[in-house]
Scaffold this active site. Sequence first.
Site, PDB file in Angstrom:
ATOM      1  N   ASP A 127      -2.415   8.863   3.205  1.00  0.00           N
ATOM      2  CA  ASP A 127      -3.057  10.169   2.034  1.00  0.00           C
ATOM      3  C   ASP A 127      -4.150  10.459   2.439  1.00  0.00           C
ATOM      4  O   ASP A 127      -5.110   9.857   3.438  1.00  0.00           O
ATOM      5  CB  ASP A 127      -3.736   8.875   0.780  1.00  0.00           C
ATOM      6  N   ASP A 184      -4.195  14.126  -1.979  1.00  0.00           N
ATOM      7  CA  ASP A 184      -5.325  13.426  -3.139  1.00  0.00           C
ATOM      8  C   ASP A 184      -6.295  14.130  -4.150  1.00  0.00           C
ATOM      9  O   ASP A 184      -6.941  15.366  -3.435  1.00  0.00           O
ATOM     10  CB  ASP A 184      -6.340  12.376  -2.709  1.00  0.00           C
ATOM     11  N   GLU A 220      -0.951  15.962  -4.772  1.00  0.00           N
ATOM     12  CA  GLU A 220      -1.154  15.546  -6.309  1.00  0.00           C
ATOM     13  C   GLU A 220      -2.460  16.577  -7.505  1.00  0.00           C
ATOM     14  O   GLU A 220      -3.419  16.548  -6.639  1.00  0.00           O
ATOM     15  CB  GLU A 220      -2.370  14.349  -6.325  1.00  0.00           C
ATOM     16  N   HIS A 229      -0.377   3.460  -7.894  1.00  0.00           N
ATOM     17  CA  HIS A 229      -1.329   3.071  -8.487  1.00  0.00           C
ATOM     18  C   HIS A 229      -2.422   3.415  -9.258  1.00  0.00           C
ATOM     19  O   HIS A 229      -3.242   2.740  -9.466  1.00  0.00           O
ATOM     20  CB  HIS A 229      -2.179   2.995  -7.133  1.00  0.00           C
ATOM     21  N   ASP A 230      -2.426   4.301 -10.332  1.00  0.00           N
ATOM     22  CA  ASP A 230      -2.642   5.178 -11.359  1.00  0.00           C
ATOM     23  C   ASP A 230      -2.383   4.634 -12.839  1.00  0.00           C
ATOM     24  O   ASP A 230      -3.208   4.939 -13.764  1.00  0.00           O
ATOM     25  CB  ASP A 230      -3.706   6.207 -11.028  1.00  0.00           C
TER      26      ASP A 230
END
Length: 540
Positions: A103, A199, A247, A321-322
Amino acid sequence: MSTRDLPADWFKSAVVYQIYPRSFADSNGDGYGDVPGIISKLDYLKTLGVDVIWLSPIYRSPQDDNGYDISDYQDIDPMFGTLAQTEQLFAEVHKRGMKIVMDLVVNHSSDEHEWFKESASSKTNPKADWYIWSDTKDDLYAYFGGGAWEWVEARQQYFFHQFSKKQPDLNWENDDVRAAVYKMMNWWIERGVDGFRMDVINLISKDWSKKDQGTWQMCQNGPRVHEWLQEMNREVLAGKNLITVGEMPGASVEWARDYTNPERNELNMVFTFEHMDLDGVVGNSKFDYSKMHLPDLKANLNHWQKGLEDIGWNSLYWNNHDQPRIVSRWGNDGMYRVQSAKALGTILHLMRGTPYVYQGEEIGMTNCYFTELDQYQDIESVNWAADAIAEGSRSTERILDSLQVKSRDNARTPMLWNDGENAGFTTGKPWLKINDNYTEINAEAALADKGSVFWHYRDLIALRHSHDIVVNGTFDLLWPEHEHIFAYQRKLVGKTLTVVANFGDHAVSLPSDLAAGEVVIGEATLSGELSPWQSFAILS
Ligand code: NOJ
């Protein structure tokens, strides 16, 4: 094998598995997952058949946002292990023929990063301009609650943050910041990393002329973002054949075409949020929800499939994870948990794009249904609930209801490995409550049952590897207006793959008969009724 030796488009036939390290496997009993824990589960992932493992952040971090607030980009947080163990993990992943993605969280760092400490110390230090500073503040908001400006006594100035106040935005306009980020990325590549998940990368370029429209409008898809991604490509990615995914909250197909057009040398693919927002309420908080209407979902995914058919590439995901767990969200996590998890997986995996599997999705893990506010730990959920209580805008009952449906902690409860103590996740006290249904839903039980979601996912992943039509076939939606059936066809050199799923708890009639062929997954029905959540694919 290095990614350099793979065909340029290897990412198109790959399936990525996302690990949220703090909730995956704990090797030392401290209640948090860690790197040795991940190593111990690599054979499980090999059995599933995934090609790439993406790790959510394991870097040094005060953990204000569970590691998405990084205080040292080139070290591992002690809660996860050491750099040496992480290098061992890379070697073990490679030994098994898989790839590793890290990430990359560089829209912001932690306020405890040395860069920020220096920047905050005075207006004249060499890193003074590495973050975004202002003498005055306005009413720009932060996504995790409160305002976007935070006062620093030593500088007598405010710094800007889109997320929590412990996540100051880096100033990408500064050449030295970008050079430092590229250097750090190259350092990880030298250590064996095969790609990056970036991210909120479409939020790095700020357009201050849009300030009056709010933080979001001012930061998304800003004026220099393409220029900087192309620079990153030249400085870091070029010639290495890595896998990259950006993302991008708010990203439209039109933007995605630019970001992923190979001729522009930016990214392989983006994560859009459009389909995941279809059960929201426009203009409201993300915790307000509505019922997803299947024709809307089909229309949206069709738009993305078609929109990236000639240029660029797509990512495919239901979970991360969100996001809350998909089987609880758009499936039926009670009576039809297994069938609906399989139907959702079938529809996602046989579309055009690179599928992402989030830990636990492959065994049909469900939302956690916490009943007390203090069971939640996610900063976004906790802050939102506190604000809602302070404002008196919602009853506690309504807040709990929203969190049960939308909280990020639904995805973050520990991985369920077996029906033993703490579901085999830890011998200590888990950092977040284990889902109560672990005696029924766990990896060991799934592996022992050939009818489980796990083996279905394994077959779907294998289909992508064995059938070029899954990777490169065209896409055509069938029966777009149907309220319950999700179906489409893929076509390649005279072959047709027909994919059908009943997204509902009731039997439903097929609108027309289907052509017979080889059933490559599921149990097929060519005419008449589909049973609840039945799903299959036929090659003809
Ligand atoms: C997106 C990440 O996926 C999320 O978990 C995080 O809170 C924000 N970016 C801020 O880094």
